[in-house]
Design a protein around this motif. Sequence first.
Motif, PDB file in Angstrom:
ATOM      1  N   VAL A  71      -7.856   0.085  -4.514  1.00  0.00           N
ATOM      2  CA  VAL A  71      -7.704   1.486  -4.106  1.00  0.00           C
ATOM      3  C   VAL A  71      -8.520   1.755  -2.840  1.00  0.00           C
ATOM      4  N   ASP A  78      -6.778   0.264   0.051  1.00  0.00           N
ATOM      5  CA  ASP A  78      -5.583   1.031   0.425  1.00  0.00           C
ATOM      6  C   ASP A  78      -5.960   2.263   1.229  1.00  0.00           C
ATOM      7  N   ARG A  94       2.075   2.307  -3.319  1.00  0.00           N
ATOM      8  CA  ARG A  94       1.094   2.907  -4.229  1.00  0.00           C
ATOM      9  C   ARG A  94       0.681   4.311  -3.811  1.00  0.00           C
ATOM     10  N   THR A  99       0.833  -1.202   0.000  1.00  0.00           N
ATOM     11  CA  THR A  99       0.000   0.000   0.000  1.00  0.00           C
ATOM     12  C   THR A  99       0.866   1.250   0.000  1.00  0.00           C
ATOM     13  N   TYR A 144      -0.947   7.600  -6.053  1.00  0.00           N
ATOM     14  CA  TYR A 144      -2.210   8.299  -5.782  1.00  0.00           C
ATOM     15  C   TYR A 144      -1.950   9.787  -5.567  1.00  0.00           C
ATOM     16  N   SER A 184     -12.504   6.217  -7.349  1.00  0.00           N
ATOM     17  CA  SER A 184     -11.506   5.168  -7.139  1.00  0.00           C
ATOM     18  C   SER A 184     -11.037   4.589  -8.468  1.00  0.00           C
ATOM     19  N   SER A 198     -10.167  -0.894  -8.661  1.00  0.00           N
ATOM     20  CA  SER A 198     -10.771   0.125  -7.799  1.00  0.00           C
ATOM     21  C   SER A 198     -11.003  -0.422  -6.398  1.00  0.00           C
ATOM     22  N   LEU A 257      -8.035   6.699  -9.709  1.00  0.00           N
ATOM     23  CA  LEU A 257      -6.822   6.368  -8.971  1.00  0.00           C
ATOM     24  C   LEU A 257      -6.324   4.973  -9.324  1.00  0.00           C
ATOM     25  N   ALA A 258      -7.247   4.061  -9.561  1.00  0.00           N
ATOM     26  CA  ALA A 258      -6.859   2.691  -9.910  1.00  0.00           C
ATOM     27  C   ALA A 258      -6.119   2.655 -11.244  1.00  0.00           C
ATOM     28  N   ALA A 279      -2.500   3.696 -10.764  1.00  0.00           N
ATOM     29  CA  ALA A 279      -1.657   2.763 -10.016  1.00  0.00           C
ATOM     30  C   ALA A 279      -1.602   1.374 -10.640  1.00  0.00           C
TER      31      ALA A 279
END
Length: 310
Positions: free
Chosen positions: A59, A62, A24, A21, A28, A45, A56, A48-49, A52
């Motif tokens: 995310v 995390d 990543r 986490t 983010y 999400s 999702s 952001l997914a 990375a």
Amino acid sequence: MGQPRRGAGRVPGRSPVPEATVARLPLYLRVLTALGERGVHTVSSDTLAAAAGVTSAKVRKDLSQLGSYGTRGVGYDVGVLLECISAELGLTEDRSVVLVGVGNLGHALAGYGGFHARGFRIAALVDADPSRVGERVGEVVVRPVDELEAVIEDCQVTIGVISTPAAAAQSVCDRLVAAGVTSILNFAPTVLSVPEGVDVRKVDLALELQILSFHEARKRPSPGRAPGAGGVVVGDQPGSGGFVDDEAGEVVRMTRRMVPPSPLAQPSPLARPVARQSRAAQAAQAPEAARTAQAPEVPMPAATHGGEAE
């Protein structure tokens, strides 16, 4: 880039957030920073997914580790999430960094403006080469390596960056650790040995290029290997090449170049029964042929007309 090296056992006070986490969170943060600069207030999400390279759901898991939960159908507040991740990464305060080894790579690192923008200050530059001492890189003057411990104390250094040759890296690392530095970013092409409680991140540019070269070799088959045949041939001289196996992901047959048999040399499945039938017919005819070959030749009588030979 490898995972941090650290001694066995858990150090008291260390964050409970899993290492995967933590790796990543900077991704983010980069997306959130860009969105904030554009005036975007919420983020999903899914966005952001994509940044990375995870799902999702990953995310959301995390961010839940940080105590941050989005609103269904709305997403996450960009400003709040920025503060949350920055605090978790320890970026709410400036970090003083000492860079040891001011060669070509050291110069580039010292002049990189992205460090300061993200809360890292190159407080000191140190080099063992007397010709480098006194040189100014940006606003920082290079100091002799003999002053390393004093530099760490005077500048309140918390992170050390090593960009020395491999032979000098371990001794520099030992001195950093002895002076109280517990976080090290290593650009030297060697593995450092550190005690418990010291984190090391290794950046090996040559290794990353070798990995990319491997993928390039798989994407573009050599003329010595037909496309789609399950691998590629590497090396262009007899005795120097090998075969990159698609399944095992490794190079084999390094002592000679592999040249696959021509497809024309392989009988098709449809032709094989015919070939067997032909051989069977030939076997059956063999005795008759043998008898014919062994029979004595009998002269044929000449044609006659009226009893006289023509």
